[in-house]
Design a protein around this motif. Structure first.
Motif, PDB file in Angstrom:
ATOM      1  N   ILE A 188       0.908  -1.203  -0.058  1.00 49.45           N
ATOM      2  CA  ILE A 188      -0.260   0.363  -0.245  1.00 49.45           C
ATOM      3  C   ILE A 188       0.835   1.057   0.143  1.00 49.45           C
ATOM      4  N   THR A 189       0.725   2.281  -1.189  1.00 51.68           N
ATOM      5  CA  THR A 189       1.710   3.538  -1.219  1.00 51.68           C
ATOM      6  C   THR A 189       0.565   4.637  -1.092  1.00 51.68           C
ATOM      7  N   HIS A 190       1.264   6.084  -0.630  1.00 52.82           N
ATOM      8  CA  HIS A 190       0.318   6.840  -0.837  1.00 52.82           C
ATOM      9  C   HIS A 190       0.372   8.003  -1.313  1.00 52.82           C
ATOM     10  N   GLU A 231      -4.699   6.318  -0.430  1.00 52.22           N
ATOM     11  CA  GLU A 231      -3.808   4.790  -0.282  1.00 52.22           C
ATOM     12  C   GLU A 231      -3.960   4.207  -1.525  1.00 52.22           C
ATOM     13  N   TYR A 235      -3.080   0.228  -3.373  1.00 55.46           N
ATOM     14  CA  TYR A 235      -3.099  -0.955  -3.728  1.00 55.46           C
ATOM     15  C   TYR A 235      -1.561  -0.917  -5.088  1.00 55.46           C
ATOM     16  N   SER A 264     -10.581   3.174   6.140  1.00 56.24           N
ATOM     17  CA  SER A 264     -10.315   4.856   6.124  1.00 56.24           C
ATOM     18  C   SER A 264     -10.931   5.440   7.094  1.00 56.24           C
TER      19      SER A 264
END
Length: 771
Positions: A60-62, A68, A70, A473
């Motif tokens: 998971i990255t931003h 967010e 995947y 979230s």
């Protein structure tokens, strides 16, 4: 590469289509592209501005806007620092989604895919340090049909080898009694039946697929054995009979068993071609096989039967079996050269004693070998223990493989080897197998999301997964604002609609929630979805199937009503329920037919032995094909259906002759059964194996599976016909000896012993005759 792909143009009269014209759009009317593209763009911007604080996390990255995303399926071969920060990645996967809303759009998209592959290959040439594997929606279909094209020259080689061996198997030194033309005409009969079936399928609008490559081999095993059996019956007839009488004896002796085995083929493949089979490729294959087998039966009765009559007249007139020239008498041949005498070697009936009349065909190599050597050797008391021991070893290895059998749902198993499908799936398995496909988790009823106990239940169900979830979230969003997650219903829903979903970084979650207004203007969440990803190991397919079953069972018993879905589940469900259906239905129909025919045949013990033999062969084939790394897929299932019939084809006449034999010992009738039917089985087996050998060299996974399954079926059946059955039948009950009648003066046994002695007073034969 991404820029080159988005610049692709498809030229149509009056307009040039680009990716922007045919892509799938999101809510802001821009093309949907993978999130990894946005990550790379931000990484590039950070590098150009000399910013070093930009980091990618995995899985998971931003993004820059706070979202967010995947990236587990877009980054492969990842090495991470602490806190899941990506250090390096060996592979990137980019996916482009195209519309297919009408025929024009579909045609443009198909053309775009073709140019896409060319663009990637061109880009590969200028960037040789990077390996690229393009794959489109039509790649699998094209690669599946490619097997037919790469198999052509191998099939021609196979045909040439079978023609040569079929002619040799029907030939012998005696130029009158040799039947080389019947070997060729037998193969021609099988070919005509196969071509007739192909023509009918083509005329009725049937679709061709590469599984049809197995039909010639199905016909080869069944058709050639029938023709060789007729030729073997011809050899048993008396030469002093008229051709009509000999032909009648051949049809009476061989056509009954051939008719029954043909009926078995039609029933088993007919069930496979029925609506009970929901794999289209299997249904079409079985339908084509039924048509070919039916016409083969008609052609054997008519065309091959007529050919047998024709060669019979040639033999009765003492004409050469190849050149149809009258063979001169031995006294005339003595005056001819040696090569001439060799070509026209024949035995005349007037030169043959009565005692030798029945042995005129023994000069045939296979007849001579079976009668003089093999039958005595296999029934020898000292050989039997080794055969039984070998059978126990066979059962042990078969059981070991049977316990490891797995259903094959890998699509690369049905395509040619040097194709885009193989390259793409290999790379995907190597770099992108760490995580399962994204699983949709759908809550399809209104639940109390604001209730803390319900929140705990939902979080418990999704525990252990990598989650892309609006629910989680939103709860984290409330906690950051120091607001309790256990709000009243109205406050919980209003905060969700008017605050959370209005925030840019969470706005994309609006597609995951369905609101509904009630009569009192109260807003309620009637359905929602979340996305789950599971960590997987090397056995990804098995783990995914187990995971699917676990989640389904949980959905039936949980307080929260939900379903799970992924497009691959459709294929897995369909495959799991249908891959064994043709085999299961065919086995049931075969067993039913064997049971029903037990009341029609002369002795029901034939069907008992036949059922046990089929079970032993199928068990062994399934076990050994698993040990040979063949999975239970569509191709192997079709081969197993054929294996039932192939076993019955070869073993039924052998067992029938043995069971119906009376008055002599079991060993005597085993020898007799091998002498009568062994030659036809051996001839058919040799031609079949020789025809299969070139198939092993075809660069295709489909033909590799086909070769391995058919080879095992032929080998295991041959092992049963020539080793297992001849040994087991000699000592298992029932006994063939009749109960001895009480001796009385009026019923005595007289024994006459005759000893033949040659000139040197050496005993040659002891002949004991019971009177």
């Amino acid at each position: 590469l991404h820029s080159a792909v988005t610049r692709i143009q498809v030229q149509r009269p009056g307009f040039n289509y680009t990716f922007a014209h045919i892509c799938i759009l999101n809510n802001d009317k821009t093309c949907i592209v993978d999130d990894i593209v946005h990550v790379l763009e931000e990484l590039k911007a950070a590098r150009s501005s000399n910013r070093t604080n930009f980091a990618i996390t995995y899985p998971i990255t931003h993004l820059k806007d706070g979202r967010e995303v995947y990236n587990g399926h877009q980054l492969g071969g990842v090495t991470v620092h602490s806190k899941d920060r990506v250090k390096s990645a060996e592979a990137i996967q980019l996916t482009y989604y195209l519309q297919a809303i009408n025929s024009l759009n579909d045609m443009v998209a198909e053309k775009w895919e073709s140019i896409f592959c060319d663009t990637v290959e061109l880009f590969q040439k200028s960037n040789r340090k990077v390996k690229m594997y393009p794959f489109t929606s039509s790649s699998l279909k094209e690669d599946f049909q490619k097997t037919s094209r790469v198999s052509e020259r191998y099939l021609i080689t196979s045909l040439a080898l079978v023609v040569t061996l079929a002619i040799l198997c029907c030939s012998m030194q005696d130029c009158v009694r040799s039947k080389p033309w019947l070997g060729l005409l037998g193969l021609l009969t099988v070919t005509l039946a196969t071509l007739t079936a192909a023509g009918i399928i083509n005329l009725t609008g049937g679709k061709y697929n590469s599984t049809f490559l197995g039909i010639p081999f199905v016909m080869l095993g069944h058709g050639l054995y029938g023709t060789f059996e007729m030729l073997s019956s011809w050899r048993k007839t008396r030469e002093d009979q008229h051709v009509k009488e000999r032909t009648a004896a051949v049809f009476a002796d061989s056509m009954l068993s051939f008719s029954l085995t043909t009926a078995m083929y039609l029933v088993t493949f007919g069930i496979g071609a029925s609506p009970f089979t929901n794999i289209e490729a299997a249904r079409i294959f079985c339908c084509n096989s039924c048509i070919a087998i039916f016409f083969n039966y008609l052609y054997v009765l008519s065309f091959y039967g007529s050919s047998l009559v024709f060669t019979g007249y040639i033999e009765n007139n003492y004409q050469h079996s190849i050149f149809c020239r009258k063979v001169p008498k031995p006294e005339v041949l003595q005056e001819k050269p040696a090569w001439y005498r060799f070509l026209l070697t024949a035995r005349f009936s007037e030169d043959t004693d009565d005692s030798e009349e029945t042995n005129t065909y023994e000069s045939h190599l296979l007849v001579w070998f079976l009668k003089r050597y093999y039958c005595d050797w296999i029934t020898n008391t000292y050989v039997k223990p080794f055969v039984v021991l070998f059978y126990l070893v066979y059962i042990s290895f078969a059981l070991m493989g049977y316990l490891q059998v797995s259903e094959g749902s890998d699509l690369s198993n049905i395509v040619a080897t040097a194709t885009r499908t193989i390259e793409y799936t290999t790379a995907q398995q190597k770099y992108f197998s760490n995580y399962s496909p994204v699983i949709g988790f759908y809550i399809y009823e209104s639940i109390e999301y604001w209730n803390t106990s319900v929140q705990e239940d939902v979080l418990e169900y999704t525990k252990g997964f990598v989650r892309i979830s609006w629910f989680e979230s939103y709860l984290n969003y409330l906690r950051k604002l120091n607001i309790s997650t256990g709000l009243p219903k109205k406050n919980f829903t209003d905060m969700l609609r008017n605050s959370f979903l209005k925030t840019p970084q969470f706005a994309h979650f609006s597609e995951d929630i369905i609101f509904s207004k009630k009569y009192n203007n109260e807003v309620d969440v009637v359905a929602s979805r979340m996305f789950l990803v599971a960590k997987t190991m090397e056995t990804k397919r098995e783990e995914l199937y187990d995971l699917l079953e676990t989640l389904r069972k949980l959905s039936l018993t949980s307080k929260v009503k939900f379903i799970v879905f992924n497009p691959s589940f459709v294929y897995m469900d369909r495959y799991a329920t249908s891959v064994g259906a043709p085999l299961q239905n065919s086995c049931i129909s075969a067993l039913f037919l064997l049971f029903f025919s037990a009341f029609l045949v002369a002795d029901s013990l034939i069907n008992v032995w036949l059922t046990l033999t089929v079970a032993s062969v199928e068990f062994g084939v399934i076990g050994f094909m698993t040990l040979w790394k063949v999975e239970l897929d569509c191709i192997s299932v079709l081969c197993l259906i054929y294996g039932i019939n192939y076993t019955i084809d070869n073993c039924a006449p052998l067992l029938s002759t043995f069971v119906l034999g009376k008055e002599f010992t079991r060993t005597k009738w085993v020898k007799n059964a091998l002498e009568v039917h062994g030659v036809a089985i051996l001839q058919s087996y040799l031609c079949y194996i020789v025809g299969l050998i070139p198939l092993a060299a075809v660069p295709s996974n489909l033909t590799r599976t086909l070769f391995r399954c058919l080879f095992l079926i032929a080998l295991v059946t041959f092992f049963h016909c020539f080793a297992i059955l001849p040994v087991i039948l000699t000592f298992l009950p029932p006994s063939k000896k009749k109960r001895k009648e009480k001796k009385n003066p009026e019923n005595r046994e007289e024994i006459e012993c005759v000893e033949m002695v040659d000139m040197d007073s050496t005993r040659v034969v002891d002949q004991i005759t019971t009177v």
